[in-house]
Design a protein around this motif. Structure first.
Motif, PDB file in Angstrom:
ATOM      1  N   ALA A   1       0.836  -1.203   0.000  1.00  0.00           N
ATOM      2  CA  ALA A   1       0.000   0.000   0.000  1.00  0.00           C
ATOM      3  C   ALA A   1       0.870   1.252   0.000  1.00  0.00           C
ATOM      4  CB  ALA A   1      -0.926  -0.008   1.213  1.00  0.00           C
ATOM      5  N   CYS A   2       1.972   1.199   0.734  1.00  0.00           N
ATOM      6  CA  CYS A   2       2.905   2.325   0.761  1.00  0.00           C
ATOM      7  C   CYS A   2       3.480   2.582  -0.622  1.00  0.00           C
ATOM      8  CB  CYS A   2       4.015   2.025   1.775  1.00  0.00           C
ATOM      9  SG  CYS A   2       5.292   3.308   1.897  1.00  0.00           S
TER      10      CYS A   2
ATOM     11  N   TYR B   1       2.097   1.939  -3.364  1.00  0.00           N
ATOM     12  CA  TYR B   1       1.026   2.469  -4.207  1.00  0.00           C
ATOM     13  C   TYR B   1       0.655   3.900  -3.835  1.00  0.00           C
ATOM     14  CZ  TYR B   1       0.267  -2.411  -5.657  1.00  0.00           C
ATOM     15  OH  TYR B   1       0.414  -3.687  -6.136  1.00  0.00           O
ATOM     16  N   GLY B   2       1.299   4.459  -2.806  1.00  0.00           N
ATOM     17  CA  GLY B   2       1.104   5.874  -2.488  1.00  0.00           C
ATOM     18  C   GLY B   2       0.269   6.174  -1.272  1.00  0.00           C
ATOM     19  N   ILE B   3      -0.082   5.162  -0.449  1.00  0.00           N
ATOM     20  CA  ILE B   3      -0.864   5.409   0.760  1.00  0.00           C
ATOM     21  C   ILE B   3       0.112   5.711   1.898  1.00  0.00           C
ATOM     22  CG2 ILE B   3      -2.628   4.541   2.321  1.00  0.00           C
ATOM     23  CD1 ILE B   3      -3.551   4.885  -0.552  1.00  0.00           C
ATOM     24  N   ALA B   4       0.311   6.986   2.178  1.00  0.00           N
ATOM     25  CA  ALA B   4       1.344   7.390   3.137  1.00  0.00           C
ATOM     26  C   ALA B   4       1.059   6.886   4.538  1.00  0.00           C
ATOM     27  CB  ALA B   4       1.487   8.915   3.139  1.00  0.00           C
ATOM     28  N   THR B   5      -0.222   6.785   4.924  1.00  0.00           N
ATOM     29  CA  THR B   5      -0.528   6.287   6.254  1.00  0.00           C
ATOM     30  C   THR B   5      -0.083   4.834   6.422  1.00  0.00           C
ATOM     31  OG1 THR B   5      -2.773   5.811   5.456  1.00  0.00           O
ATOM     32  CG2 THR B   5      -2.432   7.865   6.678  1.00  0.00           C
ATOM     33  N   SER B   6      -0.109   4.067   5.329  1.00  0.00           N
ATOM     34  CA  SER B   6       0.378   2.687   5.394  1.00  0.00           C
ATOM     35  C   SER B   6       1.892   2.644   5.522  1.00  0.00           C
ATOM     36  CB  SER B   6      -0.069   1.911   4.151  1.00  0.00           C
ATOM     37  OG  SER B   6      -1.463   1.679   4.186  1.00  0.00           O
ATOM     38  N   CYS B   7       2.572   3.640   4.970  1.00  0.00           N
ATOM     39  CA  CYS B   7       4.020   3.737   5.165  1.00  0.00           C
ATOM     40  C   CYS B   7       4.336   3.880   6.651  1.00  0.00           C
ATOM     41  CB  CYS B   7       4.592   4.923   4.404  1.00  0.00           C
ATOM     42  SG  CYS B   7       4.355   4.883   2.612  1.00  0.00           S
ATOM     43  N   ILE B   8       3.546   4.683   7.347  1.00  0.00           N
ATOM     44  CA  ILE B   8       3.752   4.870   8.788  1.00  0.00           C
ATOM     45  C   ILE B   8       3.522   3.555   9.522  1.00  0.00           C
ATOM     46  CG2 ILE B   8       2.963   6.106  10.837  1.00  0.00           C
ATOM     47  CD1 ILE B   8       2.052   8.372   8.920  1.00  0.00           C
ATOM     48  N   THR B   9       2.416   2.879   9.198  1.00  0.00           N
ATOM     49  CA  THR B   9       2.104   1.621   9.881  1.00  0.00           C
ATOM     50  C   THR B   9       3.176   0.572   9.615  1.00  0.00           C
ATOM     51  OG1 THR B   9      -0.243   2.120   9.596  1.00  0.00           O
ATOM     52  CG2 THR B   9       0.331  -0.123  10.253  1.00  0.00           C
ATOM     53  N   GLN B  10       3.629   0.474   8.373  1.00  0.00           N
ATOM     54  CA  GLN B  10       4.694  -0.481   8.051  1.00  0.00           C
ATOM     55  C   GLN B  10       5.948  -0.167   8.855  1.00  0.00           C
ATOM     56  OE1 GLN B  10       6.543  -0.033   4.250  1.00  0.00           O
ATOM     57  NE2 GLN B  10       7.363  -2.109   4.198  1.00  0.00           N
ATOM     58  N   GLY B  11       6.322   1.098   8.897  1.00  0.00           N
ATOM     59  CA  GLY B  11       7.512   1.480   9.646  1.00  0.00           C
ATOM     60  C   GLY B  11       7.390   1.171  11.124  1.00  0.00           C
ATOM     61  N   GLN B  12       6.213   1.412  11.696  1.00  0.00           N
ATOM     62  CA  GLN B  12       6.012   1.130  13.118  1.00  0.00           C
ATOM     63  C   GLN B  12       6.082  -0.366  13.413  1.00  0.00           C
ATOM     64  OE1 GLN B  12       2.271   3.247  13.448  1.00  0.00           O
ATOM     65  NE2 GLN B  12       3.236   4.946  14.550  1.00  0.00           N
ATOM     66  N   LEU B  13       5.536  -1.188  12.525  1.00  0.00           N
ATOM     67  CA  LEU B  13       5.620  -2.639  12.708  1.00  0.00           C
ATOM     68  C   LEU B  13       7.067  -3.117  12.630  1.00  0.00           C
ATOM     69  CD1 LEU B  13       2.527  -3.856  10.644  1.00  0.00           C
ATOM     70  CD2 LEU B  13       2.788  -3.875  13.134  1.00  0.00           C
ATOM     71  N   LEU B  14       7.822  -2.552  11.711  1.00  0.00           N
ATOM     72  CA  LEU B  14       9.239  -2.919  11.609  1.00  0.00           C
ATOM     73  C   LEU B  14       9.999  -2.499  12.860  1.00  0.00           C
ATOM     74  CD1 LEU B  14       9.789  -1.946   7.876  1.00  0.00           C
ATOM     75  CD2 LEU B  14      10.126  -4.236   8.812  1.00  0.00           C
ATOM     76  N   MET B  15       9.662  -1.337  13.395  1.00  0.00           N
ATOM     77  CA  MET B  15      10.322  -0.873  14.613  1.00  0.00           C
ATOM     78  C   MET B  15      10.000  -1.775  15.801  1.00  0.00           C
ATOM     79  SD  MET B  15       9.875   3.260  14.284  1.00  0.00           S
ATOM     80  CE  MET B  15      10.335   3.494  16.002  1.00  0.00           C
ATOM     81  N   GLU B  16       8.791  -2.314  15.838  1.00  0.00           N
ATOM     82  CA  GLU B  16       8.391  -3.189  16.946  1.00  0.00           C
ATOM     83  C   GLU B  16       9.323  -4.383  17.092  1.00  0.00           C
ATOM     84  OE1 GLU B  16       4.380  -4.513  16.873  1.00  0.00           O
ATOM     85  OE2 GLU B  16       3.528  -2.480  16.974  1.00  0.00           O
ATOM     86  N   ARG B  17       9.837  -4.866  15.962  1.00  0.00           N
ATOM     87  CA  ARG B  17      10.742  -6.012  16.049  1.00  0.00           C
ATOM     88  C   ARG B  17      12.206  -5.610  15.840  1.00  0.00           C
ATOM     89  NH1 ARG B  17      11.628  -8.507  10.984  1.00  0.00           N
ATOM     90  NH2 ARG B  17      10.324  -7.752   9.276  1.00  0.00           N
ATOM     91  N   GLY B  18      12.491  -4.327  16.033  1.00  0.00           N
ATOM     92  CA  GLY B  18      13.869  -3.864  16.068  1.00  0.00           C
ATOM     93  C   GLY B  18      14.523  -3.621  14.732  1.00  0.00           C
ATOM     94  N   GLU B  19      13.759  -3.615  13.654  1.00  0.00           N
ATOM     95  CA  GLU B  19      14.316  -3.396  12.314  1.00  0.00           C
ATOM     96  C   GLU B  19      14.343  -1.891  12.013  1.00  0.00           C
ATOM     97  OE1 GLU B  19      15.620  -5.611  10.413  1.00  0.00           O
ATOM     98  OE2 GLU B  19      15.035  -7.425  11.456  1.00  0.00           O
ATOM     99  N   LEU B  20      15.225  -1.186  12.712  1.00  0.00           N
ATOM    100  CA  LEU B  20      15.232   0.275  12.608  1.00  0.00           C
ATOM    101  C   LEU B  20      15.660   0.755  11.228  1.00  0.00           C
ATOM    102  CD1 LEU B  20      16.690   1.304  16.089  1.00  0.00           C
ATOM    103  CD2 LEU B  20      14.319   0.857  15.435  1.00  0.00           C
TER     104      LEU B  20
END
Length: 267
Positions: A64-65, A67-86
């Motif tokens: 989704a990110c 494809y241009g959905i910026a809010t999904s970019c945020i969610t993807q980034g937060q999920l990656l951060m949850e498991r330490g993939e900074l």
């Protein structure tokens, strides 16, 4: 120019419109996401999170990110951060950051804070300072209805200038005119003020003003109030104030991004 456009709001609303239109019994978020539907990717990511499958949800939100959905970019980034993939989290968060979403500023600040170096912590602090102000208009036109302590009714207009380089919109300057109180006095003022971003939508402020009373010399005064903001669109505000031409008064105002009025005037 980016901060004065409403593209970000269209981006946010696009998935909702897509979902609203997807009433067919054949709708399948996973398959439609694979076929290129941004809204379906968001739906598929939401379903996977509900099922507890966050790794696969990262992939869906990532599509989704792309494809241009910026809010999904945020969610993807937060999920990656949850498991330490900074490191992996930074690109999608930056994609939303350049679109000037307050939530992206906050998420990117969390990432820098997690890195923990003194320079990273300083960047995180700056991002959090900027976050609540980033999506607000640089120039607002405000129309007010006012009533004074003697029961006189009047109107006022304000042109409020608050670019990011004014201490991330904490400082503002502009022009203010008030008309039609019971005394019949009209005033034209310049002002300078300070705004406190309590949140992205709640902004208390205070201003001092100096100007002139039409045909009656010097005017001076000030007001305090609060804005209820709606991102780059505008705000509703409530204030109380006093000046030589307008004794103690209360007002309610509607602020609109001045660019909208400019575009309307050019049509």
């Amino acid at each position: 120019m980016k901060e004065i456009l409403s593209v970000r709001w269209l981006v946010v609303l696009f998935p909702l419109v897509t979902v609203a239109c997807a009433t067919s019994a054949a709708y399948h978020p996973q398959k439609d996401c694979a076929a290129g539907s941004a809204g379906a990717c968001v739906d598929w990511g939401d379903e996977l999170v509900f099922q507890g499958d966050k790794p696969q949800a990262e992939t869906a939100y990532g599509q989704a990110c792309e494809y241009g959905i910026a809010t999904s970019c945020i969610t993807q980034g937060q999920l990656l951060m949850e498991r330490g993939e900074l490191e992996a989290a930074e690109p999608p968060l930056r994609k939303a950051y350049v679109e000037e979403f307050p939530e992206a500023y906050e998420a990117l600040a969390d990432l820098y804070q997690a890195r923990g170096s003194p320079s990273d912590l300083e960047i995180a602090e700056g991002l959090r300072f900027e976050a609540p102000a980033i999506d607000k208009p640089a120039v607002e036109y405000v129309s007010h209805f006012r009533v004074d302590s003697r029961g006189g009714l009047g109107t006022a207009v304000t042109l409020n200038v608050q670019p990011m380089f004014f201490l991330s919109r904490r400082l503002d300057i502009g022009f203010h005119g008030a008309f039609g109180f019971g005394s019949g006095t009209s005033e034209l003022n310049g002002f300078i003020g300070y705004q406190h971003f309590a949140s992205t939508w709640l902004v208390p402020y205070a201003r001092v003003m100096v100007g002139g009373l039409v045909g009656q010399g010097l005017n001076y005064g000030g007001d305090v109030g609060v804005k209820l903001c709606l991102g780059p669109i505008g705000h509703l505000e409530f204030a109380v104030g006093s000046s030589r031409g307008s004794p103690l008064h209360a007002s309610v105002g509607l602020g609109i991004n001045a660019v909208f009025l400019l575009l309307a005037g050019l049509r």
